[in-house]
Design a protein around this motif. Sequence first.
Motif, short mmCIF file in Angstrom:
data_model
loop_
_atom_site.label_atom_id
_atom_site.label_comp_id
_atom_site.label_asym_id
_atom_site.label_seq_id
_atom_site.Cartn_x
_atom_site.Cartn_y
_atom_site.Cartn_z
N ALA A 21 30.94 -3.22 60.55
CA ALA A 21 30.41 -2.72 59.34
C ALA A 21 29.28 -2.16 59.06
O ALA A 21 28.38 -2.91 59.92
CB ALA A 21 30.69 -3.96 58.30
N SER A 22 28.96 -1.30 58.10
CA SER A 22 27.66 -0.66 57.93
C SER A 22 26.64 -1.76 57.56
O SER A 22 27.27 -2.67 56.64
CB SER A 22 27.98 0.38 56.82
N SER A 23 25.71 -1.73 58.01
CA SER A 23 24.56 -2.84 57.70
C SER A 23 24.43 -2.74 56.17
O SER A 23 23.81 -3.54 55.64
CB SER A 23 23.12 -2.42 58.55
N ALA A 24 24.84 -1.73 55.50
CA ALA A 24 24.35 -1.54 54.10
C ALA A 24 25.53 -2.18 53.25
O ALA A 24 25.54 -2.25 51.88
CB ALA A 24 24.34 -0.08 53.65
N ALA A 33 29.29 -10.38 53.88
CA ALA A 33 29.41 -11.61 53.66
C ALA A 33 30.84 -12.03 53.92
O ALA A 33 31.10 -13.23 54.18
CB ALA A 33 29.38 -11.54 52.01
N VAL A 34 31.97 -11.23 54.08
CA VAL A 34 33.11 -11.71 54.51
C VAL A 34 33.09 -12.11 55.98
O VAL A 34 33.48 -13.17 56.38
CB VAL A 34 34.25 -10.54 54.53
N ARG A 64 22.49 0.98 66.31
CA ARG A 64 21.66 1.61 65.28
C ARG A 64 22.24 3.29 65.12
O ARG A 64 22.52 3.81 66.25
CB ARG A 64 20.43 1.79 65.87
N GLU A 65 22.25 3.50 64.03
CA GLU A 65 22.58 4.80 63.72
C GLU A 65 23.97 5.54 64.24
O GLU A 65 23.99 6.50 64.64
CB GLU A 65 21.70 5.85 63.61
N SER A 66 24.86 4.73 64.65
CA SER A 66 25.99 5.02 65.42
C SER A 66 27.23 5.65 64.52
O SER A 66 28.25 6.21 65.31
CB SER A 66 26.40 3.72 66.12
N TYR A 67 27.10 5.62 63.27
CA TYR A 67 28.31 5.83 62.63
C TYR A 67 27.83 7.02 61.67
O TYR A 67 27.00 6.69 60.54
CB TYR A 67 28.98 4.77 62.03
N VAL A 68 28.47 8.18 61.60
CA VAL A 68 28.20 9.17 60.63
C VAL A 68 29.33 9.17 59.67
O VAL A 68 30.58 9.35 59.88
CB VAL A 68 28.13 10.68 61.38
N HIS A 69 28.79 9.05 58.26
CA HIS A 69 29.87 9.02 57.26
C HIS A 69 29.33 9.96 56.16
O HIS A 69 28.30 9.56 55.69
CB HIS A 69 29.89 7.58 56.98
N ARG A 70 30.13 10.96 55.61
CA ARG A 70 29.64 11.57 54.80
C ARG A 70 28.40 12.39 54.87
O ARG A 70 27.67 12.35 53.93
CB ARG A 70 29.96 10.94 53.37
N GLY A 71 27.88 12.68 55.79
CA GLY A 71 26.76 13.32 56.47
C GLY A 71 25.53 12.43 56.56
O GLY A 71 24.42 12.60 56.76
N GLU A 72 25.63 11.12 56.39
CA GLU A 72 24.78 10.20 56.76
C GLU A 72 24.84 9.09 57.92
O GLU A 72 26.04 8.69 58.09
CB GLU A 72 24.34 9.36 55.03
N ARG A 73 23.92 8.87 58.65
CA ARG A 73 24.13 8.16 59.74
C ARG A 73 23.62 6.58 59.18
O ARG A 73 23.07 6.23 58.50
CB ARG A 73 22.94 8.21 60.76
N HIS A 74 24.64 5.78 59.77
CA HIS A 74 24.69 4.28 59.41
C HIS A 74 24.51 3.39 60.65
O HIS A 74 25.25 3.52 61.69
CB HIS A 74 26.15 3.77 58.48
N ASP A 75 23.60 2.31 60.53
CA ASP A 75 23.60 1.08 61.30
C ASP A 75 24.91 0.49 61.23
O ASP A 75 25.22 0.13 60.35
CB ASP A 75 22.53 0.29 61.14
N MET A 76 25.56 0.25 62.22
CA MET A 76 26.69 -0.66 62.28
C MET A 76 26.46 -2.01 62.97
O MET A 76 26.14 -2.15 64.00
CB MET A 76 27.81 0.29 62.79
#
Length: 189
Positions: A134-137, A143-144, A157-169
């Motif tokens: 899951a995204s760190s955000a 919590a689940v 780190r920054e491995s997932y691009v979603h809607r133009g934004e990189r997310h830490d997973m």
Amino acid sequence: MFAIPLGDDGAELCPLEPWQADEFLANIDRGREFIGQYIRLPDVITNLATSRAYLHEYAQKAATDTGRILGIRSGGKLVGGVLFRTMDRAHGTAEAGCWLEPSAAGRGLVTRAMRVIIDWAVEERGIHRVEWIASSANGPSLAVARRLGMTKDGVLRESYVHRGERHDMEVWSVLAPEWRAAKGTGSLG
């Protein structure tokens, strides 16, 4: 159709099959922005054809024992679901996921549903390691993972691009012996 009760509030876990594509699409439509904050599902399920194709893909995964999808119902209405995106019995691994429309959030439905399918994967299918990515955000998703007794393995780190934004997973997991021990002590939140 079978249903597994998820507690005494009437919520239940049920099969989600291609013939239910219209209901699945309606569920995604009700929560499109909420669900789509961190996952691609609403970007994939855009009409009846894509809804049917997605559920057909999971029917094929179920037939080949490489994945599963189940719906969460509350008051008879589909409000979300849980799935094994992948399931590799030869290696004993599975990756779990979920979605939930906003009207059903905050009631513990995903945690309760995940307990059922993780237990099934471990006890019935011989899965040794269940992963949660899951995204760190995505605080509610993380919590689940904590409530399920999972351990944080690390951050991609920054491995997932979603809607133009990189997310830490974040990668979380629970191993079969840990699951059984936590289940035996009643410590699965």
